[in-house]
Design an enzyme around this catalytic site. Structure first.
Site, PDB file in Angstrom:
ATOM      1  N   ASP A  22       0.853  -1.195   0.000  1.00  0.00           N
ATOM      2  CA  ASP A  22       0.000   0.000   0.000  1.00  0.00           C
ATOM      3  C   ASP A  22       0.893   1.252   0.000  1.00  0.00           C
ATOM      4  O   ASP A  22       1.810   1.361   0.820  1.00  0.00           O
ATOM      5  CB  ASP A  22      -0.859  -0.049   1.279  1.00  0.00           C
ATOM      6  N   HIS A  23       0.633   2.169  -0.916  1.00  0.00           N
ATOM      7  CA  HIS A  23       1.371   3.453  -0.976  1.00  0.00           C
ATOM      8  C   HIS A  23       2.886   3.286  -1.020  1.00  0.00           C
ATOM      9  O   HIS A  23       3.609   3.900  -0.206  1.00  0.00           O
ATOM     10  CB  HIS A  23       0.984   4.364   0.214  1.00  0.00           C
ATOM     11  N   ILE A  29      -9.637  -0.160   3.006  1.00  0.00           N
ATOM     12  CA  ILE A  29     -10.226   0.055   4.335  1.00  0.00           C
ATOM     13  C   ILE A  29      -9.182  -0.198   5.421  1.00  0.00           C
ATOM     14  O   ILE A  29      -8.653  -1.306   5.533  1.00  0.00           O
ATOM     15  CB  ILE A  29     -11.447  -0.870   4.534  1.00  0.00           C
ATOM     16  N   HIS A  52      -9.243   4.817  -2.483  1.00  0.00           N
ATOM     17  CA  HIS A  52      -8.558   4.921  -1.183  1.00  0.00           C
ATOM     18  C   HIS A  52      -9.443   5.730  -0.245  1.00  0.00           C
ATOM     19  O   HIS A  52     -10.375   6.411  -0.683  1.00  0.00           O
ATOM     20  CB  HIS A  52      -7.216   5.631  -1.357  1.00  0.00           C
ATOM     21  N   SER A  80     -13.128   4.197   4.184  1.00  0.00           N
ATOM     22  CA  SER A  80     -13.797   3.798   5.430  1.00  0.00           C
ATOM     23  C   SER A  80     -15.059   4.623   5.638  1.00  0.00           C
ATOM     24  O   SER A  80     -15.126   5.804   5.271  1.00  0.00           O
ATOM     25  CB  SER A  80     -12.856   3.984   6.630  1.00  0.00           C
ATOM     26  N   GLU A 105      -1.433   5.959  -8.638  1.00  0.00           N
ATOM     27  CA  GLU A 105      -2.440   6.955  -8.244  1.00  0.00           C
ATOM     28  C   GLU A 105      -2.234   8.247  -9.021  1.00  0.00           C
ATOM     29  O   GLU A 105      -1.110   8.691  -9.225  1.00  0.00           O
ATOM     30  CB  GLU A 105      -2.327   7.231  -6.735  1.00  0.00           C
TER      31      GLU A 105
HETATM   32  P1  13P Z   1      -9.226   4.732   5.311  1.00  0.00           P
HETATM   33  O1  13P Z   1      -8.365   5.629   6.155  1.00  0.00           O
HETATM   34  O2  13P Z   1     -10.462   5.439   4.869  1.00  0.00           O
HETATM   35  O3  13P Z   1      -9.523   3.439   5.942  1.00  0.00           O
HETATM   36  O4  13P Z   1      -8.389   4.422   3.956  1.00  0.00           O
HETATM   37  C1  13P Z   1      -7.357   3.470   3.946  1.00  0.00           C
HETATM   38  C2  13P Z   1      -6.524   3.516   2.711  1.00  0.00           C
HETATM   39  O5  13P Z   1      -6.822   4.171   1.734  1.00  0.00           O
HETATM   40  C3  13P Z   1      -5.297   2.700   2.688  1.00  0.00           C
HETATM   41  O6  13P Z   1      -4.553   2.891   1.532  1.00  0.00           O
HETATM   42  O1  G3H Z   2      -3.463   4.864   3.670  1.00  0.00           O
HETATM   43  C1  G3H Z   2      -2.846   4.585   4.687  1.00  0.00           C
HETATM   44  C2  G3H Z   2      -3.231   3.440   5.522  1.00  0.00           C
HETATM   45  O2  G3H Z   2      -4.313   3.761   6.354  1.00  0.00           O
HETATM   46  C3  G3H Z   2      -2.040   2.961   6.274  1.00  0.00           C
HETATM   47  O3  G3H Z   2      -1.764   3.767   7.372  1.00  0.00           O
HETATM   48  O4  G3H Z   2       0.620   4.393   7.061  1.00  0.00           O
HETATM   49  O5  G3H Z   2      -0.475   4.458   9.339  1.00  0.00           O
HETATM   50  O6  G3H Z   2       0.048   2.271   8.234  1.00  0.00           O
HETATM   51  P1  G3H Z   2      -0.300   3.723   8.051  1.00  0.00           P
HETATM   52 ZN    ZN Z   3      -4.605   4.868   0.766  1.00  0.00          ZN
END
Ligand code: 13P
Ligand code: G3H
Ligand code: ZN
Length: 309
Positions: free
Chosen positions: A82-83, A255, A211, A214, A134
């Site tokens: 993720d990211h 999420i 993204h 939630s 993205e």
């Molecule tokens: P939320 O903060 O809305 O759960 O999004 C999570 C997210 O986009 C992780 O990449």
């Molecule tokens: O988009 C980000 C996710 O909610 C992950 O959060 O970088 O605190 O692990 P984090």
């Molecule tokens: Zn995200």
């Protein structure tokens, strides 16, 4: 069953207007809660790992926990970065056996975003791994207050088309009004569905990613607060908006915040009820159960991904 990529999953989701949940994982209880829910609901699953999660848990532990989850559940599971912030991090994850990586170069100008993403795509595809990128900026609650600021931050449909053509990316995260965390909207929740439809039409079959998806159900904020928390009122994306997004090309819904709230509410409640408890299993167990219930709710009531296996 080995880890899978999201290619086939997204093809089916796109054609049938449902979405796959991509849930952030940080430890064993979170992974178990998510996987137990998906197992009971017979849903495909994406487990995603952020840079923060890799730092917290040590990547090798998370990888082994996900392998254990696959052995235990026999579900098709995608392990996703993720990211990812650079080519190097994405390469490391490809080399470590992830089946999907996100390169997030969205803060760079278009040309640089294309160049970095293209480089990741070339490396990942040569190793059988799919890539999400993205375009646009996920506006925070303080950002994008007026129309022209929104226009600058949100994904431009023409640029999206050029971006996908030039990078060969497998899926695209779009900015249409969501943001990360619990505080997504100042007033009435609003997503730019017209923009989403235009992007979807221009990209013609490329899976889209949402993204910051939630919902931030007030009952979980209340539950945290009734048990000693001080979380201010928060507002997420209404569930019907997620369902609508899935009808317009969104195949992956990210999420994290909802899992954090559910787990924390359960742990607070447990410790509040039994303040003398010092056995972590007795509060992490309810935390894991709360994650499971939240994911079951998402799969059945929001994403529409149950009974697919
Ligand atoms: P939320 O903060 O809305 O759960 O999004 C999570 C997210 O986009 C992780 O990449
Ligand atoms: O988009 C980000 C996710 O909610 C992950 O959060 O970088 O605190 O692990 P984090
Ligand atoms: Zn995200």
């Amino acid at each position: 069953m080995p880890l899978v990529t999201s290619k086939e999953m997204f093809k089916r989701a796109y054609a049938n207007n449902y979405a796959i949940g991509a849930f952030n994982v940080n430890n064993m209880e979170i992974i178990q809660g998510i996987v137990d829910a998906a197992k009971e609901e017979r849903s495909p699953l994406i487990l995603q790992v952020s840079a923060g999660a890799r730092k917290y848990a040590n990547p090798v532990y998370l990888k082994k926990l996900v392998e254990a989850a696959i052995e235990d559940s026999n579900l098709p599971i995608v392990l996703h970065l993720d990211h990812g912030e650079s080519f190097e991090v994405c390469k490391q994850c490809v080399d470590d056996g992830f089946t999907s990586v996100m390169i997030d170069a969205s803060h760079y100008p278009l040309k640089e975003n294309i160049a970095i993403t293209r480089k990741v795509v070339e490396y990942a595809h040569a190793h059988g791994v799919v890539v999400e990128a993205e375009l646009g900026r996920l506006a925070g609650i303080e950002d994008a207050v007026n129309v022209s600021e929104k226009d600058a931050a949100f994904t431009n449909p023409d640029e999206a088309q050029e971006f996908v053509e030039k990078t060969g990316v497998d899926s695209l995260a779009v900015a249409i009004g969501t943001s990360h965390g619990a505080y997504k909207f100042k007033g009435k929740p609003e997503l730019d569905f017209e923009r989403l439809q235009t992007i979807n039409a221009k990209l013609d079959g490329t899976p889209l990613v949402l993204h910051g998806a939630s919902t931030v159900l007030p009952e979980f904020v209340d539950l945290c607060n009734r048990n000693g928390g001080t979380i201010p009122d928060a507002q997420g994306v209404p569930e019907e908006m997620i369902r609508k997004a899935a009808e317009h090309g969104v195949c992956k819904v990210n999420i994290d915040t909802d899992l954090r709230l559910a787990m924390t509410a359960a742990i607070r409640q447990e410790l509040n009820k039994n303040p003398d408890n010092f056995d972590p299993r007795k509060y992490l167990g309810p935390g894991r159960e709360a994650i499971k219930n939240m994911v079951k709710h998402k799969i059945t009531k929001v994403l529409g991904s149950s009974n697919l296996i």
